[in-house]
Design an enzyme around this catalytic site. Sequence first.
Site, short mmCIF file in Angstrom:
data_model
loop_
_atom_site.label_atom_id
_atom_site.label_comp_id
_atom_site.label_asym_id
_atom_site.label_seq_id
_atom_site.Cartn_x
_atom_site.Cartn_y
_atom_site.Cartn_z
N GLY A 60 0.83 -1.20 0.00
CA GLY A 60 0.00 0.00 0.00
C GLY A 60 0.86 1.25 0.00
CB CYS A 87 5.29 -4.07 0.28
SG CYS A 87 6.09 -2.47 0.00
CE1 TYR A 88 0.82 1.11 5.35
CE2 TYR A 88 -0.64 -0.80 5.62
CZ TYR A 88 -0.28 0.51 5.95
OH TYR A 88 -1.04 1.21 6.87
CG HIS A 176 5.61 -5.87 -4.45
ND1 HIS A 176 4.32 -5.71 -3.98
CD2 HIS A 176 6.30 -4.77 -4.06
CE1 HIS A 176 4.23 -4.55 -3.36
NE2 HIS A 176 5.41 -3.97 -3.38
CD GLU A 178 2.62 -8.63 -5.28
OE1 GLU A 178 2.31 -7.48 -4.93
OE2 GLU A 178 3.41 -9.35 -4.62
CG ASP A 235 -14.99 -9.77 -20.87
OD1 ASP A 235 -14.22 -10.74 -20.98
OD2 ASP A 235 -14.62 -8.59 -20.80
CE LYS A 377 -10.84 -10.03 -21.57
NZ LYS A 377 -12.13 -9.67 -22.19
#
Length: 521
Positions: A60, A87-88, A176, A178, A235, A377
Amino acid sequence: MGRKTRRGDRILILDYGSQYTQLIARRIREERVYCEIHPPTCTIDWIRDWEPSGAVLSGGPASVYGDDVPTADAALLDLGVPLLGICYGMQLIAQLSSGAVQSAAKREYGRAELRVLEPDDLFDGFQQGERTTVWMSHGDRVETVPPGFEVLGATETVPVAAFRAKDRPTFGVQFHPEVAHTARGGEIISNFLFRVCDCEPSWTAGSFIQNQVAAIREQVGDRGRVIAALSGGVDSSVATALVHRAVADRLTCIFVDTGLLRKGERDWVARTFEQHLGIDLRVVDAADTFLEPLAGVEDPEEKRRIIGHTFIEVFEREARSIGDDVEFLVQGTLYPDVIESLSVRGPSDTIKTHHNVGGLPDQLPFDLIEPLRELFKDEVRQVGRELGLPEELLTRHPFPGPGLAVRVLGEVTRERVAMLRESDAIYLEEIRAAGLYDEIWQAFAVLLPVRSVGVMGDGRTYENVIALRAVTSRDGMTADWYQFPHDILAGIATRIINEVAGINRVTYDVSSKPPATIEWE
């Protein structure tokens, strides 16, 4: 991609405002584990009742020692739920555990080299002392490890780049995992899911469909008919097929020709859904209805608002012609649409509104059915394949709900839309002919709000400019510009200039996301 019957096999993500939060969810789902993003204001009782098998505290933009910043109840540390702070999130765990967090000497953004000090559960498969590339994005860092914690990894500038509690499964990483730039981030997330949280990889397209069909039937009950907002894109098509499986002939699809569609779109949609899928389809010609209120409008958010309102008005009118018992509207809203449109889950910044999310009136005459709202997606494509939709439909590049209106920069007129439509059709035709279509996540043309001087036929011209955009991506949340062979790009530009009246210059967009978005508006 459906929730398992055992409630504990799911991960809770607490969103502290990172633009990477959705990527955490994406990486967890890639491991076939269900997860949800929720705000950090969730109470301990709510978390306990939700019964997660693990929780991730995201990054964040705030500082944990600041005023009025998002935090967590210290009781979270004692729930017995495995925790991973990123992180945060790591800094918050440190602060709640009586560690010290301070501002770093300078903000660190980019790649760093992590040295693994203790290859325990989180770093299983790593060697002690091994160095690996990680992605940093922080201005604060943990200066003093909390009592009862040990350091698992460090970088040259961050002595506490990873830690854990010695007596419970609570972990933190300053980097991070991710983000794709962290070389072995996927292994770290996998270790947390399967070694620490003891999850099972069973969230599949088949189970998702089964659960959603049951949920749709429960929502609709015996209350009337359903209409689907069908655009022909991936979609809305998958959402329509999923709802059709749940309610069968109680579904009527409405395809609105807004005058802002790709070349041949109307005929293609009618052929695909009527002939191949056997779904009741009503086609509405509403080009004038959309184009008239857009006259003179240049602001992209105002365009989206007008199109969203007009879209619903057309639907109301068409629904009345179907019957008085229409009570539900299907939309193909996806998770990235929700995340980028509204800070509904946490304190992350709003980037732009989407047609499916931000352009609707406050008072809808229908109850919304959004069966894909929590999917990315490529997950939608997996569901579509499971439903038996044709591959030609599922591999189509994304197309925005407002259509070409947000690719005509500046004022939207019938003439400008026509120029863009022809240019875009040539662009996609050449990409397909070169065998590159499936390598590219999204490709499209943009009509710029400028004119340029040119020379054609020994005469001076002062005409319009087309920009070409093509990106590669895994999920649309981050993207890199596609590096065309120069001869392909030159051939596309030549055809557009020669075949589309009013265009004398073509440019190519070489910006990535971030800092740019994929669409221009």
